[in-house]
Design an enzyme around this catalytic site. Structure first.
Site, PDB file in Angstrom:
ATOM      1  N   LYS A 101       0.600   4.623   9.167  1.00  0.00           N
ATOM      2  CA  LYS A 101       0.666   3.215   8.759  1.00  0.00           C
ATOM      3  C   LYS A 101       1.296   3.055   7.377  1.00  0.00           C
ATOM      4  CE  LYS A 101      -3.711   2.271   9.236  1.00  0.00           C
ATOM      5  NZ  LYS A 101      -4.992   1.495   9.186  1.00  0.00           N
ATOM      6  N   GLU A 154      -6.994  -6.276  21.156  1.00  0.00           N
ATOM      7  CA  GLU A 154      -7.545  -5.206  20.331  1.00  0.00           C
ATOM      8  C   GLU A 154      -8.729  -5.789  19.559  1.00  0.00           C
ATOM      9  OE1 GLU A 154      -7.398  -2.641  16.429  1.00  0.00           O
ATOM     10  OE2 GLU A 154      -7.002  -4.766  16.647  1.00  0.00           O
ATOM     11  N   GLN A 190      -1.087 -12.274  10.747  1.00  0.00           N
ATOM     12  CA  GLN A 190      -1.476 -12.203   9.344  1.00  0.00           C
ATOM     13  C   GLN A 190      -0.187 -12.070   8.543  1.00  0.00           C
ATOM     14  OE1 GLN A 190      -3.818  -8.908  10.346  1.00  0.00           O
ATOM     15  NE2 GLN A 190      -2.274  -7.367   9.848  1.00  0.00           N
ATOM     16  N   LYS A 192       0.837  -1.196   0.000  1.00  0.00           N
ATOM     17  CA  LYS A 192       0.000   0.000   0.000  1.00  0.00           C
ATOM     18  C   LYS A 192       0.876   1.251   0.000  1.00  0.00           C
ATOM     19  CE  LYS A 192      -4.104  -1.923   0.207  1.00  0.00           C
ATOM     20  NZ  LYS A 192      -5.026  -1.694   1.327  1.00  0.00           N
ATOM     21  N   ASP A 225      -3.429  -7.773  17.662  1.00  0.00           N
ATOM     22  CA  ASP A 225      -4.281  -7.184  16.639  1.00  0.00           C
ATOM     23  C   ASP A 225      -5.412  -8.154  16.280  1.00  0.00           C
ATOM     24  OD1 ASP A 225      -4.313  -4.830  14.678  1.00  0.00           O
ATOM     25  OD2 ASP A 225      -4.408  -6.526  13.291  1.00  0.00           O
TER      26      ASP A 225
END
Length: 666
Positions: A530, A420, A321, A261, A391
């Site tokens: 991020k 979270e 992940q 990203k 997360d």
């Protein structure tokens, strides 16, 4: 007297023992030094008196007995306070019994005063107190009190009420509370209580992206150079000086190139874009590796050592992940969800799409995934990490978490896990019950006084025995509408609410600068850290007074045990719906100082207009008489006020939206 096969209760019924999670399915939680109220409903037939004791079995197998006095006659509630001094699994049970001494004493006091059955009552007293003397082990002082009371009952030269007086004295009552004569003893089931270190309940987190700390643009090339563990360590003294005790690092692992990203979540990354640290895994390694731009494992250990030297513990983000470039993708394709077209499903939370992230699928090889993650966490524990922010744990099986958290707790009870999980309450609460020490909450989205008051009462109520909230005004993912539009005033007010509303709270770096511009259409910051490096001018960090405010709040939390406990919160009514008032009160019996401690918070939720109103304090909830006058010191504004049951407040956004008032000892 145990329950028989034919009965569900013993001779003296004991019901509703608390704290208990589903009748002991999971242990209730406490920390060392935290006062734990143990309650039970105890009653019996007829008019004879009953009594109760709590028996606690400590982790070393030793027993501790606590008197359990009647707390509320109308509800038959008995209550004791346990303040554990040792970590580990405790167990407790409640014992109830018929109290022959109290039964006799009540009847004797009534009848002797009325001149009814006088000699008979005195003779019965001799018999019962003799039993108390001979059947119960006593200290010499208690033995002398009993012998004196018996002798007085037998002394015919005294008037009847004088003969009875020593048996009714407070001293003898206290002696027989410590060592009672018990008939028909009934025992409850045993209930588990897990006691952990205090940081499981009380902590102040400060979040950083290590790559941004010390990042800079190289003038010659115009390209960014990443910060490192060495440059990030230079920020640690300033974080510690504000009073924080946990520095939380977003993921520090290699970042994938596939579908990386770009800025503001763009699907096309420029060559210099660092990518999201949550897209974990590249040619350099996966979750147990360090991004080469940050440094080496040796550098990370040095960072941990530097943090400890200034009183900070290191928390690490755990995001289970993988980027498409993670070694696990090629080594264990069965660990991911395969679509009919042969591709691996990426993460989605419609309308959000995360093409750079593959979620793990625990269905095909749960054992393989479990051991890989357990081994990975051990790498970071061995490197000195003592806290993990997890997360999205609600997207993984609870069976996995229960096993993993239990396994790590057996070997490393000092390690703390923060959940979270912004999801349905049932999932959030069960994650806490199975082992997560702390939890993010919906504090961030409670945006008016009524909602916030209800939520504060909720998290400090029955759930407080297992779910410990951690309040965050903003995160790198969350920028709520009130924070977007309220300016510095709302940032200051929310910091006050977070630091006083929960024993644990957290601040995302840059909060000091009121970074409040959203990316259009979403509740997160534009130019989000991020997806890019972020450079901040820390020399100008107190332009809005927030750094000073955070320092003051943390200093106040350290000085006042009422702010380091979850229970003891009371919301007080106000005449203005924009104004919230709540107190945190710790009575003397629950305070580590042996003195009561009270902090009163008043906050306006309107950052644009002056709001005023009258607050009505529930003084009884604060252990005070209805006509009490309180001298309070507001740590936010520095003023001193004298408040009564009803007092007036005026909150001007240009000055302050909140008071955090410490009540002076009377």
């Amino acid at each position: 007297m145990a329950r028989s096969a034919e009965t569900s209760v013993g001779r003296i019924p004991i019901v509703g023992v608390q704290p208990s999670l589903e009748e002991g399915r999971w242990p209730a939680r406490a920390v060392v030094g935290e006062a734990v109220p143990i309650t039970a409903t105890i009653f019996r037939e007829g008019h004879d008196a009953e009594g109760a004791t709590v028996v606690v079995t400590r982790p070393d197998g030793r027993h501790e007995r606590l008197p359990m006095p009647l707390h509320d006659w109308g509800t038959s509630t008995y209550r004791a306070i346990l303040t554990p001094r040792h970590e580990g699994l405790h167990r407790f049970r409640v014992e109830a019994w018929s109290d022959p001494v109290s039964t006799w004493r009540h009847a004797a006091e009534v009848k002797v005063h009325a001149g009814v059955d006088v000699q008979l009552m005195l003779d019965e007293g001799v018999a019962i107190l003799t039993r108390a003397l001979t059947e119960v082990r006593h200290t010499p002082a208690r033995k002398a009190l009993l012998e004196g009371a018996i002798a007085s009952l037998q002394d015919g030269s005294l008037a009847p009420e004088a003969r009875l007086a020593p048996a009714s004295s407070p001293e003898l009552k206290a002696a027989l509370t410590a060592a009672p004569l018990r008939d028909w003893v009934t025992t409850s089931a045993e209930y588990p209580l897990l006691v952990q270190r205090e940081k499981a309940l009380v902590s102040a987190w400060y979040e950083i992206f290590p790559r941004s700390e010390g990042a800079r643009i190289v003038k010659r090339t115009g390209e960014w150079t990443s910060g490192t563990f060495t440059t990030a360590a230079k920020r640690l003294p300033a974080i510690a000086d504000m009073g924080f005790d946990v520095v939380y690092l977003t993921p520090i692992h290699p970042i994938g190139l596939t579908h990386r990203k770009g800025r503001n979540n763009s699907l096309k990354a420029e060559p210099s874009d660092p990518g999201s640290p949550y897209a974990i895994g590249a040619a350099e390694g996966g979750h147990d590796a360090i991004h080469p731009d940050l440094g080496t494992m040796r550098g990370f250990r040095s960072f941990v050592k530097a943090a400890r030297s200034v009183g900070l513990e290191v928390a690490l983000d755990v995001a289970l992940q993988c980027s498409p470039d993670h070694p696990w993708v090629t080594e264990h394709p069965e660990w991911f969800t395969q679509r009919l077209d042969g591709t691996i499903a990426y993460a989605e939370n419609p309308p959000k799409k995360y093409q750079d992230i593959y979620p793990l699928n625990f269905d095909n090889d749960p054992e393989g995934i479990y051991h890989a993650i357990r081994d990975m966490l051990q790498v970071w524990i061995d490197a000195g990490v003592t806290l993990f922010r997890v997360d999205n744990p609600h997207t993984k099986p609870l069976t996995f978490w229960e096993r993993l958290l239990r396994d790590i707790a057996e070997d490393h009870p000092e390690v703390i896990f923060l959940s979270e999980a912004f999801t349905r309450p049932a999932m959030m609460h069960t994650l806490a019950k199975i082992g997560f020490h702390q939890s993010y909450t919906y504090f961030t989205w409670r945006q008016n006084a009524e909602e916030m008051g209800e939520y504060l009462e909720e998290v400090s109520g029955d759930a407080s025995f297992y779910m410990r909230p951690n309040f965050w005004p903003t995160t790198h993912d969350i920028l709520t509408p009130d924070m977007q539009h309220g300016g510095p005033a709302i940032y200051r007010m929310r910091a006050v609410l977070a630091a006083t509303g929960s024993p644990s709270y957290g601040i995302y770096t840059g909060y000091e600068f009121v970074e409040n511009v959203p990316r259009p259409g979403v509740e997160e910051q534009i130019d989000n850290e991020k997806y890019e490096f972020k450079q901040r001018d820390w020399a100008d960090a107190d332009r809005y007074g927030i750094r000073t405010l955070l320092t003051t709040l943390n200093r106040t939390r350290a000085a006042h045990p009422a702010l380091r406990r979850l229970r003891g919160l009371r919301v007080h009514p106000t005449t203005n719906p924009e104004i919230l008032c709540f107190s945190r009160h710790l009575p003397a019996e629950e305070s580590p100082t042996g003195r009561p401690d009270t902090v009163i918070v008043v906050a306006s939720f309107d950052p644009h207009h002056v709001q005023s109103g009258v607050v009505t304090l529930d003084l009884a909830a604060l252990g005070l008489a209805d006509d009490a006058r309180l001298v309070v010191d507001d740590v936010v504004g520095g003023a001193t006020y004298t408040w009564g049951r009803d007092f007036y407040v005026r909150l001007d956004p240009a000055v302050t939206l909140a008071h955090a008032a410490v009540v002076r000892p009377s």
